[in-house]
Motif scaffolding. Sequence first.
Motif, mmCIF file in Angstrom:
data_model
loop_
_atom_site.group_PDB
_atom_site.id
_atom_site.type_symbol
_atom_site.label_atom_id
_atom_site.label_comp_id
_atom_site.label_asym_id
_atom_site.label_seq_id
_atom_site.Cartn_x
_atom_site.Cartn_y
_atom_site.Cartn_z
ATOM 1 N N SER A 1 0.832 -1.206 0.000
ATOM 2 C CA SER A 1 0.000 0.000 0.000
ATOM 3 C C SER A 1 0.867 1.257 0.000
ATOM 4 C CB SER A 1 -0.928 0.007 1.214
ATOM 5 O OG SER A 1 -1.810 -1.099 1.183
ATOM 6 N N GLN A 2 1.964 1.213 0.747
ATOM 7 C CA GLN A 2 2.885 2.352 0.768
ATOM 8 C C GLN A 2 3.516 2.582 -0.594
ATOM 9 O OE1 GLN A 2 5.514 0.913 3.823
ATOM 10 N NE2 GLN A 2 4.390 1.919 5.493
ATOM 11 N N LEU A 3 3.985 1.503 -1.201
ATOM 12 C CA LEU A 3 4.634 1.616 -2.508
ATOM 13 C C LEU A 3 3.641 2.038 -3.587
ATOM 14 C CD1 LEU A 3 6.898 -1.571 -2.395
ATOM 15 C CD2 LEU A 3 7.644 0.806 -2.181
ATOM 16 N N ALA A 4 2.443 1.448 -3.551
ATOM 17 C CA ALA A 4 1.445 1.756 -4.572
ATOM 18 C C ALA A 4 1.031 3.226 -4.520
ATOM 19 C CB ALA A 4 0.224 0.858 -4.405
ATOM 20 N N TRP A 5 0.804 3.746 -3.305
ATOM 21 C CA TRP A 5 0.402 5.143 -3.183
ATOM 22 C C TRP A 5 1.534 6.079 -3.605
ATOM 23 C CZ3 TRP A 5 -3.650 7.865 -3.500
ATOM 24 C CH2 TRP A 5 -3.743 9.156 -2.973
ATOM 25 N N SER A 6 2.773 5.727 -3.275
ATOM 26 C CA SER A 6 3.910 6.580 -3.637
ATOM 27 C C SER A 6 4.091 6.664 -5.146
ATOM 28 C CB SER A 6 5.199 6.066 -2.986
ATOM 29 O OG SER A 6 5.590 4.828 -3.544
ATOM 30 N N GLN B 1 1.804 19.609 0.703
ATOM 31 C CA GLN B 1 1.925 19.491 2.153
ATOM 32 C C GLN B 1 0.753 18.699 2.733
ATOM 33 O OE1 GLN B 1 4.530 20.566 4.178
ATOM 34 N NE2 GLN B 1 3.425 19.282 5.658
ATOM 35 N N ASN B 2 -0.430 18.877 2.140
ATOM 36 C CA ASN B 2 -1.605 18.112 2.580
ATOM 37 C C ASN B 2 -1.371 16.614 2.396
ATOM 38 O OD1 ASN B 2 -4.648 17.844 3.214
ATOM 39 N ND2 ASN B 2 -4.479 16.836 1.208
ATOM 40 N N ASP B 3 -0.733 16.244 1.276
ATOM 41 C CA ASP B 3 -0.439 14.833 1.040
ATOM 42 C C ASP B 3 0.500 14.290 2.113
ATOM 43 O OD1 ASP B 3 -1.977 14.728 -1.296
ATOM 44 O OD2 ASP B 3 -0.306 15.396 -2.530
ATOM 45 N N GLU B 4 1.489 15.092 2.482
ATOM 46 C CA GLU B 4 2.424 14.659 3.523
ATOM 47 C C GLU B 4 1.712 14.524 4.863
ATOM 48 O OE1 GLU B 4 6.597 16.133 5.647
ATOM 49 O OE2 GLU B 4 5.987 16.966 3.713
ATOM 50 N N ASP B 5 0.850 15.482 5.167
ATOM 51 C CA ASP B 5 0.126 15.446 6.439
ATOM 52 C C ASP B 5 -0.810 14.247 6.526
ATOM 53 O OD1 ASP B 5 1.403 17.804 7.080
ATOM 54 O OD2 ASP B 5 -0.299 19.089 6.527
ATOM 55 N N LYS B 6 -1.382 13.852 5.390
ATOM 56 C CA LYS B 6 -2.371 12.777 5.377
ATOM 57 C C LYS B 6 -1.832 11.478 4.763
ATOM 58 C CE LYS B 6 -6.421 15.795 5.413
ATOM 59 N NZ LYS B 6 -7.748 16.065 4.817
ATOM 60 N N TRP B 7 -0.509 11.365 4.707
ATOM 61 C CA TRP B 7 0.108 10.189 4.082
ATOM 62 C C TRP B 7 -0.330 8.891 4.757
ATOM 63 C CZ3 TRP B 7 2.989 9.457 -0.235
ATOM 64 C CH2 TRP B 7 3.612 8.220 -0.377
ATOM 65 N N GLU B 8 -0.212 8.826 6.077
ATOM 66 C CA GLU B 8 -0.562 7.604 6.790
ATOM 67 C C GLU B 8 -2.046 7.279 6.654
ATOM 68 O OE1 GLU B 8 1.478 5.509 8.021
ATOM 69 O OE2 GLU B 8 3.240 6.768 7.650
ATOM 70 N N GLU B 9 -2.876 8.319 6.619
ATOM 71 C CA GLU B 9 -4.317 8.102 6.444
ATOM 72 C C GLU B 9 -4.612 7.485 5.082
ATOM 73 O OE1 GLU B 9 -8.527 10.658 6.342
ATOM 74 O OE2 GLU B 9 -6.639 11.648 6.929
#
Length: 218
Positions: A158-163, A174-182
């Motif tokens: 999931s981490q690799l696919a989203w990246s 910045q919003n993407d960074e703030d909500k990365w884990e979500e």
Amino acid sequence: MAPTSPPKIHVDATDVNMQFAQGTDALAKENGWPVTAATMSAQELTFPDANFTHSFTAFAFHCIGDHGTAAKQIYRTVKPGGTAVASVWVYMPHVAAMQHAHWRTRGRDGPMPTLLPLEDYQEKDLRAALIAGGFEDGKIKTYERDFYVAIPDLVRWSQLAWSYLGSLPSGWSQNDEDKWEEAVSDIEDQMKAGNGISKNDKGETVLRMVACIAVATK
């Protein structure tokens, strides 16, 4: 009769992503492959007319935008009697999960990531693009094949696919960074069930992917 030597071949590989082209070029040099790689848009190939005996466009038509222009470039650069092979994914169960994470963390008003198109791209669309490029309908054959992808570690996947798939045309914010884990957590949740998603006897998540392959003769 003396055995004949196999014909010499040369492969020209292209990709709009510079890193992919450079990586391919490095591998070719390391292994002594007859391959030259270059960064090039599918709609703006710089090769001469009637240059190739074969052209392969791998899983690109569903996400490159101007399909007709890309097909015209394929037709232009293939020799008369030559063959063009184009493949696309017509079913990818993970796309819905990625889109869900996009809407959840970014809302529905902004642009969709380039690699997560809203509209399905099917056999009829690939055929229409090749016809628009110059190929005759009667000289295009299509085939569908199922593929299965096993995912041992769904969190890591999931981490690799989203990246890779989640990047917007404007890049990360910045919003993407703030909500990365979500976003990653949402993808993981969505991937635990759904059409085309199952578990194997090892407990791995298995995706059923469907490819359409078109073979066109000039």
